[in-house]
Scaffold this active site. Structure first.
Site, mmCIF file in Angstrom:
data_model
loop_
_atom_site.group_PDB
_atom_site.id
_atom_site.type_symbol
_atom_site.label_atom_id
_atom_site.label_comp_id
_atom_site.label_asym_id
_atom_site.label_seq_id
_atom_site.Cartn_x
_atom_site.Cartn_y
_atom_site.Cartn_z
ATOM 1 N N HIS A 200 0.829 -1.214 0.000
ATOM 2 C CA HIS A 200 0.000 0.000 0.000
ATOM 3 C C HIS A 200 0.856 1.253 0.000
ATOM 4 O O HIS A 200 0.447 2.298 -0.510
ATOM 5 C CB HIS A 200 -0.986 -0.033 1.173
ATOM 6 C CG HIS A 200 -2.109 -0.992 0.929
ATOM 7 N ND1 HIS A 200 -2.257 -2.154 1.635
ATOM 8 C CD2 HIS A 200 -3.102 -0.981 0.005
ATOM 9 C CE1 HIS A 200 -3.317 -2.815 1.171
ATOM 10 N NE2 HIS A 200 -3.846 -2.123 0.191
ATOM 11 N N GLU A 442 -10.305 -11.479 -4.631
ATOM 12 C CA GLU A 442 -8.881 -11.347 -4.291
ATOM 13 C C GLU A 442 -8.397 -12.468 -3.368
ATOM 14 O O GLU A 442 -7.271 -12.450 -2.894
ATOM 15 C CB GLU A 442 -8.600 -9.969 -3.679
ATOM 16 C CG GLU A 442 -9.518 -9.556 -2.554
ATOM 17 C CD GLU A 442 -9.271 -8.125 -2.077
ATOM 18 O OE1 GLU A 442 -8.249 -7.532 -2.420
ATOM 19 O OE2 GLU A 442 -10.122 -7.622 -1.320
ATOM 20 N N ASP A 466 -3.753 -8.697 -3.969
ATOM 21 C CA ASP A 466 -3.925 -9.729 -2.960
ATOM 22 C C ASP A 466 -4.057 -11.111 -3.590
ATOM 23 O O ASP A 466 -3.568 -12.088 -3.035
ATOM 24 C CB ASP A 466 -5.161 -9.438 -2.095
ATOM 25 C CG ASP A 466 -4.828 -8.428 -1.010
ATOM 26 O OD1 ASP A 466 -3.772 -8.570 -0.386
ATOM 27 O OD2 ASP A 466 -5.614 -7.486 -0.809
ATOM 28 N N CYS A 513 -8.876 -4.234 -10.591
ATOM 29 C CA CYS A 513 -8.484 -2.968 -9.965
ATOM 30 C C CYS A 513 -7.154 -3.090 -9.212
ATOM 31 O O CYS A 513 -6.702 -2.145 -8.592
ATOM 32 C CB CYS A 513 -9.586 -2.434 -9.048
ATOM 33 S SG CYS A 513 -9.939 -3.536 -7.675
HETATM 34 C C1 PEP Z 1 -5.953 -5.655 -4.564
HETATM 35 O O1 PEP Z 1 -5.772 -6.438 -3.624
HETATM 36 O O2 PEP Z 1 -5.587 -5.880 -5.731
HETATM 37 C C2 PEP Z 1 -6.615 -4.359 -4.315
HETATM 38 C C3 PEP Z 1 -6.960 -3.562 -5.302
HETATM 39 O O3 PEP Z 1 -6.812 -3.993 -3.019
HETATM 40 P P1 PEP Z 1 -5.643 -3.451 -2.056
HETATM 41 O O4 PEP Z 1 -4.421 -3.188 -2.888
HETATM 42 O O5 PEP Z 1 -6.149 -2.208 -1.412
HETATM 43 O O6 PEP Z 1 -5.449 -4.579 -1.093
HETATM 44 MG MG MG Z 2 -6.782 -6.153 -1.761
#
Ligand code: PEP
Ligand code: MG
Length: 596
Positions: A200, A442, A466, A513
Site C-alpha cells: 500500500h 482477491e 492480494d 483494480c
Molecule cells: C488488490 O488487492 O488488488 C486491491 C486492489 O486492493 P488493495 O491493494 O487495497 O489490497
Molecule cells: Mg486487496
C-alpha cells in the site's frame, strides 16, 4: 545506467514502484523496527523515556475511551463495558510503577520496559485455571500493543515534522499511514529498504506522484542525512553523489517523459477502444476525496476503486457518518455521470486506524481484515453503509466489499446493507434504494466459488495485488520474496480466466483494480482474457488508454490463448510485453538512456 566507476558515484538497485526522478538531499529516518525496539538509554535519557511512557498512556486512555463511546452509541452500554477492563490495565499502579522502575534501573527504553513487564503479568494470568483471570491476560496484551503502537507512532511522526527543506526520504520502511501524510512539497522522493511493488505504501506513492524505490535492503547503512542522491523511480535506482553527466542524462529522461505526457494528454477525451472496435471501460483508482479532480484530468471513465481506508486513518476519532457522506458525495459529483465504486473499509493487514484496537497477529494479512473486521465492528460498518447509501442519491455509486472469501460473508454484509436501507427509509432520509453491489475477487476461495458469487452480485473486480499474494503464498510487502511475486504465473492467469468465465456465464461484468490493471506489460493479456474494465492509478491511465487504442483485441485473445496453455511465467510475460511493444513502441522506449 549511470557508470558506477565514475568518481564518487554509487548506484543502489531496488524495485521501481513510483515513476519519476527526484534529486536532492537525503533525510534519513531512524530505523523503524517491525518488532519492539529494545535498547539501553543513557542516564540523561531516562527522564525522557518516562515522559514518553506517560504521554503514551494518556493517549491510549483517550483512544480507548473514545472507542468505548462509539461502541456505546452504536451497540449499547453493555457491549462498551468490556473496555472498562482495558482502562483498568492502564490505571494499574503496580504494573506502571514496575515499568517505570525497569526504565530507571535497567535503563530500558519505554517500549521494551512496558512489553517486558506487561508480558510477565499476562503470562502469569494466562497460566491460571480461572477463566475470568485468563481473559484479563488478553486485556493486558491488547492494551500493551496499543501503548507500544502509540510509543512508536509518535517517534515516526516526530521525525516527519523535522523537515525544514525539501528532501529525499530514506527509511528502513514506511507505513501506509505515514506515507499518506507525506507533504509532496517537502518529500521529493523516497526510498525504503523493505517493501514490494504492490504494497500500500507503493500504491500511495504512485497516487501522490512521489518518485519511489523500495526493497533496497541495507541502503541506510550507506547514506547519511545531507548526502546528495537521485531517486530513479522508472528503473528502481538510487544514485549517491550523482555526477554532472548523470544529472544531465536524467534531465533528458525527464524531458522525454514530459513530452510523452503532453502527447498522451491529447487522448483525454477519447474512448479506450481497440483498433478493431472493442470498447474497454478504463477507470481510476483513488484514495482520498481530494483525488476527485484527477478522474477527469487523466481521462478515466469514473472510479473503479475508491479505497476508503484513508478517511479513517491518521486521525484521533472515527469519521462521522456526516463527514463520510460529504466525502463520498463530493467524489460522486466529480465522477458523474460515470460510476464511483466505493470499496467498503479494508482496514487490517498493514492499515490500522489508531482508534481501533490493533491486535497483535502472527499473520495480519490472513487475519482481522476487510469484510471480516467490518462484520464484527458493525457500528463502524453501518455508519459507512448509511453514508454511501445517502450519497448514492447524488451520483452513480456502487458498493464493493473487499476480501470476500465465502458466501456467508456476502450474505451477512448484504443483510446489514438491507437493514441500513430500512433504517433510512423509516426515518424518511433519501437513499439509493437500487444501489448495485459487487465484490472484489482477491482470495483464491472466491475464485473457486466464483459461479455461486456471480449469481448474487452485479459485478466482480479482481484485486490482483492480494490474489497474487494469496494464490502464490508470497507476501506482497516482502522484498526478499519479490522475485516470486509474479503476475504472469500460470496459476494467476488461470484464476483470472476462471473468474471471467464465471462472471460472463452469469451475465455480470468483471474488472481488474489491482496494480496489474495499470501495468502496460500485461494490459493486453488482461483484455485477451476477457476483462471488461481496467481500473488504475490516475498517473498511468493515459498510457494504458494509448496502448488499448493501438492494439487489436484479436491479437490480445491469441496472446491469452497462448498464456492459458503455457507453463512458464517468464514466457507469458515476454509474449505479453512483446505484443505491447509492437502495438505502441513509443510507450516502452521512454525509460531508456540515462537511467538504463
Ligand atoms: C488488490 O488487492 O488488488 C486491491 C486492489 O486492493 P488493495 O491493494 O487495497 O489490497
Ligand atoms: Mg486487496
Amino acid at each position: 545506467m549511470p557508470d558506477s566507476s565514475r568518481t564518487g558515484e554509487k548506484v543502489f538497485r531496488g524495485i521501481a514502484v513510483s515513476a519519476g526522478v527526484a534529486h536532492g538531499k537525503v533525510f534519513l529516518l531512524g530505523r523503524l523496527a517491525s518488532s519492539i525496539p529494545d535498547y539501553e538509554v543513557s542516564e540523561d535519557g531516562v527522564h525522557e523515556q518516562v515522559n514518553r511512557l506517560e504521554r503514551a498512556l494518556v493517549e491510549t486512555r483517550l483512544q480507548i475511551a473514545d472507542v468505548q463511546r462509539h461502541v456505546s452509541e452504536a451497540m449499547g452500554a453493555e457491549d462498551a463495558s468490556i473496555f472498562d477492563a482495558h482502562l483498568l490495565v492502564l490505571e494499574d499502579q503496580t504494573l506502571i510503577n514496575e515499568v517505570v522502575r525497569a526504565i530507571q534501573q535497567k535503563r530500558l527504553n519505554s517500549e521494551a520496559a512496558f512489553h517486558q513487564v506487561s508480558e510477565r503479568y499476562a503470562a502469569a494470568l494466562g497460566a491460571v485455571d480461572d477463566e475470568y483471570l485468563r481473559e484479563r491476560a488478553s486485556d493486558i496484551r491488547d492494551v500493551t500493543s496499543r501503548v507500544i503502537h502509540n510509543l512508536q507512532g509518535k517517534g515516526d511522526l516526530l521525525h516527519l515534522k523535522q523537515f525544514k527543506d525539501p528532501c529525499i526520504l530514506i527509511s528502513h520502511e514506511l507505513s501506509p499511514c505515514t506515507t499518506a501524510q507525506l507533504d509532496r512539497k517537502m518529500v521529493l522522493g523516497f526510498a525504503t529498504e523493505t517493501g514490494g511493488r504492490t504494497s500500500h505504501t507503493a500504491i500511495l506513492a504512485r497516487s501522490l506522484h512521489i518518485p519511489a524505490v523500495v526493497g533496497l535492503k541495507d541502503l541506510s547503512q550507506h547514506l547519511e542525512t545531507g548526502h546528495h542522491v537521485v531517486v530513479d523511480g522508472y528503473n528502481g535506482l538510487v544514485i549517491l553523489n550523482p555526477t554532472d553527466q548523470t544529472l544531465f542524462e536524467y534531465g533528458q529522461l525527464v524531458e522525454r517523459h514530459s513530452s510523452l505526457d503532453v502527447k498522451l494528454q491529447g487522448l483525454r477525451d477519447k474512448p479506450a477502444v481497440t483498433l478493431d472496435g472493442v470498447k474497454v471501460v478504463l477507470s481510476a483508482n483513488i484514495d482520498q476525496p481530494e483525488d476527485g479532480p484527477s478522474i477527469d484530468s487523466c481521462g478515466a471513465e469514473g472510479v473503479g476503486l475508491y479505497r476508503t481506508e484513508y478517511l479513517f486513518i491518521n486521525r484521533d476519532a472515527l469519521p462521522t457518518e456526516e463527514e463520510q457522506y460529504e466525502a463520498y458525495r463530493s467524489v460522486a459529483e466529480a465522477a458523474k455521470p460515470n460510476a464511483l465504486i466505493i470499496r467498503t473499509l479494508d482496514i487490517g493487514g498493514d492499515k490500522f486506524p489508531s482508534h481501533i484496537q490493533n491486535p497483535i497477529e502472527s499473520n495480519p494479512f490472513l487475519g482481522w481484515r476487510g469484510i471480516r473486521l467490518c462484520l464484527q465492528e458493525q457500528g463502524m460498518f453501518r455508519s459507512q453503509l448509511r453514508a454511501i447509501l445517502r450519497a448514492g442519491v447524488v451520483g452513480n455509486i456502487k458498493i464493493m466489499y473487499p476480501m470476500i472469501s465465502c458466501l456467508q460473508e456476502l450474505e451477512e454484509a448484504n443483510k446489514i446493507l438491507a437493514e441500513c436501507q430500512a433504517e433510512l427509509r423509516s426515518k424518511s432520509i433519501p437513499y439509493a434504494s437500487e444501489i448495485e453491489v459487487g465484490i472484489m475477487i482477491e482470495v483464491p476461495s472466491a475464485v473457486a466459488i466464483a459461479d455461486s458469487l456471480a449469481k448474487r452480485v452485479k459485478f466482480f473486480s479482481i484485486g490482483t495485488n492480494d490474489l497474487i499474494q494469496y494464490t502464490l503464498a508470497v507476501d506482497r510487502m516482502n522484498e526478499r520474496v519479490a522475485h516470486l511475486y509474479q503476475a504472469t504465473h500460470p496459476a494467476l492467469i488461470r484464476a483470472i480466466h476462471q473468474t471471467v468465465e464465471a462472471a460472463h456465464r452469469h451475465g455480470i461484468w468483471v474488472g481488474v483494480c489491482g496494480e496489474m490493471a495499470g501495468d502496460r506489460d500485461v494490459t493486453l493479456l488482461l483484455l485477451g482474457l476477457g476483462v471488461d474494465e481496467l481500473s488504475a492509478t490516475p498517473s498511468v491511465v493515459p498510457e494504458i488508454k494509448a496502448l488499448i487504442r493501438r492494439s487489436k483485441m484479436k491479437e490480445a485473445k491469441a496472446l491469452a490463448t497462448f498464456a492459458l496453455a503455457c507453463e512458464s511465467d517468464v514466457e507469458i510475460l515476454a509474449r505479453s510485453r512483446d505484443l505491447g511493444r509492437r502495438s505502441a513502441p513509443h510507450l516502452f522506449e521512454s525509460n531508456q538512456s540515462g537511467a538504463g
